[in-house]
Design an enzyme around this catalytic site. Structure first.
Site, PDB file in Angstrom:
ATOM      1  N   ARG A 174       0.819  -1.224   0.000  1.00  0.00           N
ATOM      2  CA  ARG A 174       0.000   0.000   0.000  1.00  0.00           C
ATOM      3  C   ARG A 174       0.852   1.274   0.000  1.00  0.00           C
ATOM      4  O   ARG A 174       0.483   2.296   0.579  1.00  0.00           O
ATOM      5  CB  ARG A 174      -0.958   0.014   1.199  1.00  0.00           C
ATOM      6  CG  ARG A 174      -1.893  -1.167   1.249  1.00  0.00           C
ATOM      7  CD  ARG A 174      -2.862  -1.213   0.076  1.00  0.00           C
ATOM      8  NE  ARG A 174      -3.646  -2.425   0.128  1.00  0.00           N
ATOM      9  CZ  ARG A 174      -3.332  -3.560  -0.546  1.00  0.00           C
ATOM     10  NH1 ARG A 174      -2.269  -3.614  -1.348  1.00  0.00           N
ATOM     11  NH2 ARG A 174      -4.074  -4.629  -0.438  1.00  0.00           N
ATOM     12  N   SER A 225     -11.382  -0.646   2.890  1.00  0.00           N
ATOM     13  CA  SER A 225     -10.715  -1.080   4.118  1.00  0.00           C
ATOM     14  C   SER A 225     -10.111   0.117   4.845  1.00  0.00           C
ATOM     15  O   SER A 225      -9.433   0.941   4.241  1.00  0.00           O
ATOM     16  CB  SER A 225      -9.607  -2.093   3.791  1.00  0.00           C
ATOM     17  OG  SER A 225     -10.159  -3.269   3.237  1.00  0.00           O
ATOM     18  N   GLU A 295      -5.286   2.632   6.745  1.00  0.00           N
ATOM     19  CA  GLU A 295      -4.956   2.601   5.323  1.00  0.00           C
ATOM     20  C   GLU A 295      -5.480   3.862   4.644  1.00  0.00           C
ATOM     21  O   GLU A 295      -4.910   4.348   3.678  1.00  0.00           O
ATOM     22  CB  GLU A 295      -5.585   1.358   4.684  1.00  0.00           C
ATOM     23  CG  GLU A 295      -5.297   1.203   3.213  1.00  0.00           C
ATOM     24  CD  GLU A 295      -5.847  -0.115   2.662  1.00  0.00           C
ATOM     25  OE1 GLU A 295      -5.745  -1.145   3.356  1.00  0.00           O
ATOM     26  OE2 GLU A 295      -6.389  -0.096   1.544  1.00  0.00           O
TER      27      GLU A 295
END
Length: 302
Positions: A174, A225, A295
């Protein structure tokens, strides 16, 4: 900001909005106003916008479809640039695909699947743009963009274009170099895919879609998420095990379908969401000694 607005208009930037509520431009449907929101029609308008902002030393931030983003209730000072029409093109050259940074990543995956190319099936449930997906090395179902990206065209903050290879983007979980040492906007991405069986690709897409429908709260405003998965575990499993499914602050609620999603029940504020995120982090640290890392990007003023 009125002077900057006029300068942008003088530079023939057509869509310039003052004090635009960003709740209209985020998938969570929360967020205060941007001093100025610019929606460039094409790369030339984007370049002229960046040149004006660089010359006047005005802070800016680019967004795509507003997913994976939490804008605080006080909004964003400076200019927000939203990529969209004019940067939402794609073309196919054999097994290579060239896509504009403003194109929906979901739409690209569907279009490519219809051509029988394989490699982007995982993107069918990622609700951002191609540019945003490159920026954060988006992934799902055990794959991620770093596995299929060949290169990305980036407009740097001084108005100069460069092309970065997969290796130069320095991808990790990520993360890409665009989040740290290179400040710019992804305006185009080149994917190296493979010829596949059209029916098998369609079947994989359908399987992922059914799984998302069963496990994700797609009927509510949310941002995907919320937390990165800690090493060797899943954030959703830890949050569910701590009994936090359905936990609510204001109209922000931990989804009862998937514990790593926070949904907006209707009137949630960014402060509601942030307070809930902090509560989750404290609870998981206390129960399991694990520090969850968001995130989603949290930006703007409180």
């Amino acid at each position: 900001m009125k002077a900057i607005t006029q300068e942008l208009i003088d530079a023939q930037i057509e869509d310039v909005r003052l004090h635009e509520p960003l709740s209209r431009h985020t998938t969570w449907k929360v967020g205060g106003p941007a001093d100025i929101l610019v929606i460039p029609r094409d790369k030339d308008e984007l370049k002229r916008t960046i040149e004006v902002l660089h010359r006047r030393n005005i802070p800016w931030r680019a967004i795509g479809r507003g997913s994976n983003l939490l804008v605080r209730d006080g909004g964003i000072r400076g200019v927000v640039i939203k990529l969209g029409n004019g940067l939402d093109y794609y073309r196919v050259d054999g097994d290579r695909v060239i896509a504009g940074g403003g194109l929906s990543f979901v739409k690209l995956s569907v279009l490519i699947a219809k051509r029988g190319l394989t490699g982007l099936e995982f993107a069918g449930g990622i609700p951002g743009t191609v540019g945003g997906a490159v920026f954060m090395n988006a992934g799902a179902h055990g794959s991620e963009i770093s596995r299929v990206l060949e290169s990305a065209e980036v407009l740097l903050e001084e108005g100069r274009w460069i092309r970065l290879t997969n290796r130069e983007l320095n991808f990790s979980y990520r993360h890409s170099i665009l989040q740290s040492s290179v400040r710019g906007i992804v305006t185009e991405a080149v994917f190296q895919l493979k010829e596949g069986n059209r029916e098998q690709v369609a079947a994989s897409m359908a399987q992922f879609k059914d799984r998302r429908r069963q496990t994700q709260p797609l009927q509510h405003p949310c941002a995907g998420s919320v937390f990165r998965n800690p090493g060797g575990d899943h954030s959703g499993r830890l949050i569910e095990a701590a009994g936090l499914k359905g936990y609510r602050i204001g109209d922000a609620e931990v989804s009862t379908q998937h514990a790593n999603f926070i949904i907006n029940r209707g009137q949630a504020t960014a402060n509601d969401v942030l307070t809930l995120i902090e509560h989750i982090i404290r609870t998981i640290e206390k129960e399991y000694g694990v520090t969850l890392v968001p995130e989603v990007q949290v930006v703007g003023e409180g």
